[in-house]
Design a protein around this motif. Structure first.
Motif, PDB file in Angstrom:
ATOM      1  N   LEU A  34       0.760  -1.264   0.041  1.00  0.00           N
ATOM      2  CA  LEU A  34       0.205  -0.219   0.090  1.00  0.00           C
ATOM      3  C   LEU A  34       0.802   1.232  -0.131  1.00  0.00           C
ATOM      4  CD1 LEU A  34      -2.669  -1.157   2.714  1.00  0.00           C
ATOM      5  CD2 LEU A  34      -3.291  -0.482   0.203  1.00  0.00           C
ATOM      6  N   CYS A  37       2.259   1.646  -3.477  1.00  0.00           N
ATOM      7  CA  CYS A  37       1.192   2.244  -4.672  1.00  0.00           C
ATOM      8  C   CYS A  37       1.097   3.619  -4.102  1.00  0.00           C
ATOM      9  CB  CYS A  37      -0.166   1.268  -4.186  1.00  0.00           C
ATOM     10  SG  CYS A  37       0.119  -0.295  -4.855  1.00  0.00           S
ATOM     11  N   HIS A  38       1.085   4.042  -2.827  1.00  0.00           N
ATOM     12  CA  HIS A  38       0.887   5.588  -2.425  1.00  0.00           C
ATOM     13  C   HIS A  38       1.988   6.403  -3.011  1.00  0.00           C
ATOM     14  CE1 HIS A  38      -0.268   9.086   0.113  1.00  0.00           C
ATOM     15  NE2 HIS A  38       1.120   8.995   0.457  1.00  0.00           N
ATOM     16  N   LEU A  49      -6.601   7.823  -5.939  1.00  0.00           N
ATOM     17  CA  LEU A  49      -6.111   6.861  -5.447  1.00  0.00           C
ATOM     18  C   LEU A  49      -4.719   7.082  -4.652  1.00  0.00           C
ATOM     19  CD1 LEU A  49      -5.836   4.370  -8.644  1.00  0.00           C
ATOM     20  CD2 LEU A  49      -7.292   4.427  -6.597  1.00  0.00           C
ATOM     21  N   HIS A  50      -4.391   8.120  -4.552  1.00  0.00           N
ATOM     22  CA  HIS A  50      -2.985   8.663  -3.649  1.00  0.00           C
ATOM     23  C   HIS A  50      -3.632   8.811  -2.345  1.00  0.00           C
ATOM     24  CE1 HIS A  50       0.671  10.474  -2.453  1.00  0.00           C
ATOM     25  NE2 HIS A  50       0.146  11.511  -2.060  1.00  0.00           N
ATOM     26  N   LYS A  52      -6.571   7.358  -1.356  1.00  0.00           N
ATOM     27  CA  LYS A  52      -7.132   6.158  -0.992  1.00  0.00           C
ATOM     28  C   LYS A  52      -6.279   5.087  -0.557  1.00  0.00           C
ATOM     29  CE  LYS A  52     -10.741   4.716  -0.739  1.00  0.00           C
ATOM     30  NZ  LYS A  52     -11.411   4.607   0.556  1.00  0.00           N
ATOM     31  N   PHE A  53      -5.078   5.079  -0.935  1.00  0.00           N
ATOM     32  CA  PHE A  53      -3.997   4.202  -0.673  1.00  0.00           C
ATOM     33  C   PHE A  53      -3.500   4.700   0.716  1.00  0.00           C
ATOM     34  CE2 PHE A  53      -2.919   3.076  -5.275  1.00  0.00           C
ATOM     35  CZ  PHE A  53      -3.647   2.007  -5.099  1.00  0.00           C
ATOM     36  N   GLU A  54      -3.234   5.888   0.903  1.00  0.00           N
ATOM     37  CA  GLU A  54      -3.011   6.626   2.385  1.00  0.00           C
ATOM     38  C   GLU A  54      -3.841   6.067   3.241  1.00  0.00           C
ATOM     39  OE1 GLU A  54      -1.158  10.650   4.549  1.00  0.00           O
ATOM     40  OE2 GLU A  54      -2.309  10.810   2.487  1.00  0.00           O
ATOM     41  N   TYR A  57      -3.422   2.532   4.268  1.00  0.00           N
ATOM     42  CA  TYR A  57      -1.940   2.107   4.771  1.00  0.00           C
ATOM     43  C   TYR A  57      -2.158   2.481   6.279  1.00  0.00           C
ATOM     44  CZ  TYR A  57       0.781   6.488   4.184  1.00  0.00           C
ATOM     45  OH  TYR A  57       1.250   7.677   3.932  1.00  0.00           O
ATOM     46  N   THR A  96       6.037  -1.624  -7.247  1.00  0.00           N
ATOM     47  CA  THR A  96       5.064  -0.471  -7.684  1.00  0.00           C
ATOM     48  C   THR A  96       5.441   0.547  -8.451  1.00  0.00           C
ATOM     49  OG1 THR A  96       5.235   0.523  -5.810  1.00  0.00           O
ATOM     50  CG2 THR A  96       3.614  -1.085  -5.506  1.00  0.00           C
ATOM     51  N   MET A 104      -2.553  -1.631  -9.830  1.00  0.00           N
ATOM     52  CA  MET A 104      -2.160  -1.226  -8.252  1.00  0.00           C
ATOM     53  C   MET A 104      -3.514  -1.621  -7.747  1.00  0.00           C
ATOM     54  SD  MET A 104      -0.224   2.038  -8.082  1.00  0.00           S
ATOM     55  CE  MET A 104       1.634   2.286  -8.316  1.00  0.00           C
ATOM     56  N   ILE A 108      -3.907  -4.729  -4.697  1.00  0.00           N
ATOM     57  CA  ILE A 108      -4.540  -4.408  -3.584  1.00  0.00           C
ATOM     58  C   ILE A 108      -5.661  -5.502  -3.214  1.00  0.00           C
ATOM     59  CG2 ILE A 108      -5.548  -2.870  -1.942  1.00  0.00           C
ATOM     60  CD1 ILE A 108      -2.459  -2.724  -2.461  1.00  0.00           C
TER      61      ILE A 108
END
Length: 159
Positions: A34, A37-38, A49-50, A52-54, A57, A96, A104, A108
């Motif tokens: 994660l 990906c971030h 997505l930046h 969401k991934f944060e 994680y 990634t 990505m 996940i």
């Protein structure tokens, strides 16, 4: 402290601790994925997505801590070396860098499917051992991942 101090049978708790340590290992690899990906997201879905991934994680970091503390509550030490996590995890590391945004998301989603399968196994084991504390914790984690899976699948246009 040991399992007897919280009214659980030591023999019945050992398989739960082993499953929790495997779960912990998988969660650490998932967490790092994660983060990757971030850090490495690019393209038109960057802003969505930046963030969401944060979010994911950050949630994973809290979950990891709760898993380790539950192992300690059951009277055993949690695994704590990254070498062990990578070796024991069925979730595999990925690179990634240069990965496409929806690839990505797929990675996940694959992790979450594996974690949900582990959670279902843990729920059966904790039910057999009358370990309601672990059962409640794992059930909460599973519900979060089930909802997140639905949302990510919807984002990616999957059924």
């Amino acid at each position: 402290m040991d399992a007897k101090e919280i009214s659980l049978n030591e023999k019945e708790v050992k398989p739960i601790v082993d499953l929790l340590n495997d779960y912990l290992a998988n969660y650490h690899v998932h967490y790092q994925k994660l983060r990757g990906c971030h850090w490495n997201i690019k393209g038109q879905n960057f802003f969505t997505l930046h963030v969401k991934f944060e979010e994911l994680y950050t949630e994973a970091q809290t979950t990891i801590d709760e898993i380790a503390e539950r192992v300690l509550t059951l009277g055993k030490p949690p695994h704590s070396r990254f070498e062990d996590y990578v070796r024991e995890s069925t979730i595999k590391e990925i690179d990634t860098i240069g990965m496409k945004d929806l690839a990505m998301v797929d990675a996940i989603l694959d992790d979450m499917a594996q974690l949900i399968a582990m959670e279902r196994e843990l729920l059966l084991a904790t039910d057999e051992a009358d370990d309601d504390g672990t059962n409640d914790m794992v059930n909460r984690f599973m519900q979060f991942k089930e909802k997140t899976t639905w949302m990510l699948r919807s984002f990616a246009g999957k059924k």
